[in-house]
Write an enzyme that holds these catalytic residues in place. Structure first.
Site, PDB file in Angstrom:
ATOM      1  N   TYR A  78      82.193 -47.132  16.142  1.00  0.00           N
ATOM      2  CA  TYR A  78      82.468 -47.141  14.701  1.00  0.00           C
ATOM      3  C   TYR A  78      83.137 -48.457  14.280  1.00  0.00           C
ATOM      4  CZ  TYR A  78      81.482 -42.181  15.171  1.00  0.00           C
ATOM      5  OH  TYR A  78      80.875 -40.993  15.463  1.00  0.00           O
ATOM      6  N   ASP A 137      85.753 -36.529  24.072  1.00  0.00           N
ATOM      7  CA  ASP A 137      85.049 -36.896  25.304  1.00  0.00           C
ATOM      8  C   ASP A 137      85.828 -37.895  26.148  1.00  0.00           C
ATOM      9  OD1 ASP A 137      82.770 -35.277  25.079  1.00  0.00           O
ATOM     10  OD2 ASP A 137      81.895 -36.634  23.613  1.00  0.00           O
ATOM     11  N   HIS A 378      76.996 -48.731  22.127  1.00  0.00           N
ATOM     12  CA  HIS A 378      76.428 -47.594  21.405  1.00  0.00           C
ATOM     13  C   HIS A 378      76.932 -47.568  19.975  1.00  0.00           C
ATOM     14  CE1 HIS A 378      80.030 -45.047  21.168  1.00  0.00           C
ATOM     15  NE2 HIS A 378      80.276 -45.334  22.417  1.00  0.00           N
ATOM     16  N   TYR A 459      79.526 -38.029   8.317  1.00  0.00           N
ATOM     17  CA  TYR A 459      80.950 -37.649   8.303  1.00  0.00           C
ATOM     18  C   TYR A 459      81.832 -38.809   8.722  1.00  0.00           C
ATOM     19  CZ  TYR A 459      82.459 -37.117  13.242  1.00  0.00           C
ATOM     20  OH  TYR A 459      82.865 -37.346  14.539  1.00  0.00           O
ATOM     21  N   ARG A 460      81.224 -39.914   9.163  1.00  0.00           N
ATOM     22  CA  ARG A 460      81.967 -41.020   9.732  1.00  0.00           C
ATOM     23  C   ARG A 460      80.982 -42.174   9.866  1.00  0.00           C
ATOM     24  NH1 ARG A 460      84.935 -39.517  15.428  1.00  0.00           N
ATOM     25  NH2 ARG A 460      86.239 -41.343  15.675  1.00  0.00           N
TER      26      ARG A 460
END
Ligand code: ADP
Length: 506
Positions: A78, A137, A378, A459-460
């Site tokens: 992000y 995670d 990622h 959502y993000r």
């Protein structure tokens, strides 16, 4: 201006706790799409306590320099530690890493923003606490940062934003507030009762650029007598809608306690080994290879993990219901491991750690799926849909078709708490390959409006796509974004806190 601000900040936090503009490599976006210095921090300041945060924020106003708070800076996928706007100085709260209080009776902790999930776990163990924290995670991120970003773990407290109670916040002007009951001097219930007296403001500081959280209450879960880590697998893609509907019913009726986490076979494989172990041909992993991967790893095409808690008698009842519900899905199977609540963490199978909130780094290897080296990266695209088979299958197909057409494997999953699904598309790519990065950027930018047209908002979002995602929330002439701007003007008149976060600019 920035140099003068950093000089002034050094007088507050000490020169060793300031990084200059030419020394910000630790704060770049490790998984940047293409140019890693596109979102370039203007420096970094590492305060030791709330008073120093206030002093630095006041200096930011005085010098007109923006700051971007981070906890542990592991919000990878992000944007990591990087700010939305280049030149923004990172306000690294990592030195504020104390677990300030643990209340055994009423089951909560008060933590500082630099406390990682590993830190909280170790602290609770050291105290001999009976309380468990939920963990995502990867355990290296901060409890505060993850909850503020609306992150997830997998115990009964896995919807992290729901278990926040009580915040201390430095406002963009440097003023300090405590939310809810915390405003009562000597309050006994700051982290126990969400309401306070008057409007609730904690939501104002989630995914927000209206305040810096310097203390946060987090509800913890009393260690259960027994727990069950369950794995459910279905053998075909076609069974996805039935699986989703089954999980919804089992969540809504309280059979399953934890957050439901589903992943496709290729997604789980990506966490275990690089792609060439199974496939080194051109294009995306074909369906027959996906099947080989699933068989090889003993997986279904879709796989769910979830946790249940209680006495053995209670687990018997819940697991009987779960088994009966899953048995109705053709080609399905359930595997359950039961443990005593006080089992030593070392004796819990690593794959079951999620159920007991034992932090780890098990899935960190996923980035090596396409790039078996240090440049593997990622990015996550996470549209929210209703938790129905029709919707989740639709969101999954939209994302699969689009990302496969762009040349990337569909690494898919969904998280569920009962009514909605967070549909996760994980795109693994080689950050060192500009062509690949550009393809990811294009596919992502195309998918956001496509998903929005189906009624699914993210959502993000990665800093690169915050504006694009925010733009989709345009109902009634974007009146919500306008409301956000009104608050921003009122609370941050000089626009110094995290400009551009979530698409809200000063
Ligand atoms: P993590 O600690 O999980 O690695 P980060 O430190 O990267 O996460 O934080 C994620 C995001 O959450 C940051 O980019 C920032 O926008 C926000 N954030 C983190 N900590 C705070 C805080 N104490 N106050 C306000 N916002 C924060």
């Amino acid at each position: 201006m920035t140099a003068a601000f950093l000089d002034a900040a050094a007088a507050v936090v000490g020169a060793e706790n300031v990084s200059r503009t030419d020394d910000v490599d630790d704060y770049l976006d490790a998984y940047a799409l293409g140019e890693p210095r596109k979102f370039l921090p203007g420096g970094a300041v590492r305060p030791a306590d709330t008073a120093e945060v206030q002093a630095v924020v006041r200096l930011a106003n005085e010098f007109g320099v923006a700051v971007w708070p981070i906890g542990r800076g592991k919000n990878l996928g992000y944007g990591g530690s990087a700010p939305r706007q280049s030149g923004t100085v990172i306000l690294d709260l990592g030195r504020m890493n104390s677990v300030l209080h643990v209340d055994e009776e009423t089951a909560y902790a008060i933590v500082e923003p630099g406390v990682s999930f590993f830190d909280l776990f170790d602290d609770l163990r050291r105290r001999g606490s009976r309380l468990w924290a939920s963990v995502p995670d990867l355990g290296w991120g901060s409890v505060v940062g993850n909850a503020l970003e609306r992150g997830y773990g997998y115990t009964a407290h896995g919807d992290h934003q729901q278990f926040v109670c009580g915040m201390e916040v430095v406002l963009p002007t440097g003023e300090l507030i405590r939310t809810g009951m915390g405003a009562l001097p000597g309050s006994e219930t700051w982290a126990l009762y969400r309401g306070g007296f008057g409007p609730g403001f904690e939501g104002l500081f989630l995914q927000s650029n209206l305040g810096i959280v310097t203390k946060m209450g987090v509800w913890l879960m009393p260690r259960p007598e027994r727990f069950a880590a369950c794995r459910i697998a279905v053998d075909s893609e076609e069974a996805l809608p039935q699986l989703v509907d089954a999980m919804r019913e089992l969540k809504l009726d309280g059979t399953i306690d934890g957050v439901v986490n589903a992943a496709n076979a290729v997604g789980i494989a990506a966490g275990m080994a690089p792609r060439e172990r199974w496939y080194s041909g051109d294009g995306v992993v074909p369906p027959d290879v996906a099947r080989v991967i699933a068989d090889d790893l003993g997986l279904g095409m879709w796989n769910v993990k979830c946790a249940l808690y209680g006495s053995d008698a209670l687990l018997d009842v819940k697991l009987e219901k779960l088994q009966r519900t899953i048995d109705a899905i053709p080609g399905s199977r359930v595997v359950v491991n039961r443990y005593d609540g006080d089992t030593d963490p070392a004796a819990v199978e690593p794959g079951d750690h999620f159920a007991a909130g034992i932090p780890g780094m098990l899935l960190a290897g996923g980035v090596r799926w396409r790039a078996n080296g240090p440049t593997g990266a990622h990015i996550g695209l996470c549209p929210v849909s209703p938790l129905t088979g029709t919707h989740v299958a639709r969101a999954s197909k939209l994302m699969r078709d689009h990302i496969e057409a762009a040349g990337f494997d569909y690494i898919g999953g969904w998280l569920a708490t009962g009514r909605h699904a967070i549909n996760v598309l994980m795109i693994f790519f080689d950050a060192a390959d500009p062509v690949e990065s550009e393809k990811v950027r294009r596919a992502f930018a195309e998918l956001v409006p496509i998903l929005a047209a189906h009624g699914y908002g993210e959502y993000r979002a990665h800093i690169e796509f915050m504006d694009l995602v925010a733009e989709q929330f345009s109902w009634n002439d974007s009146s919500l974004l306008e409301f956000n701007r009104t608050l921003k003007r009122a609370l941050d008149p000089n626009g110094i806190l995290a400009p551009g976060k979530q698409g809200v600019w000063p």
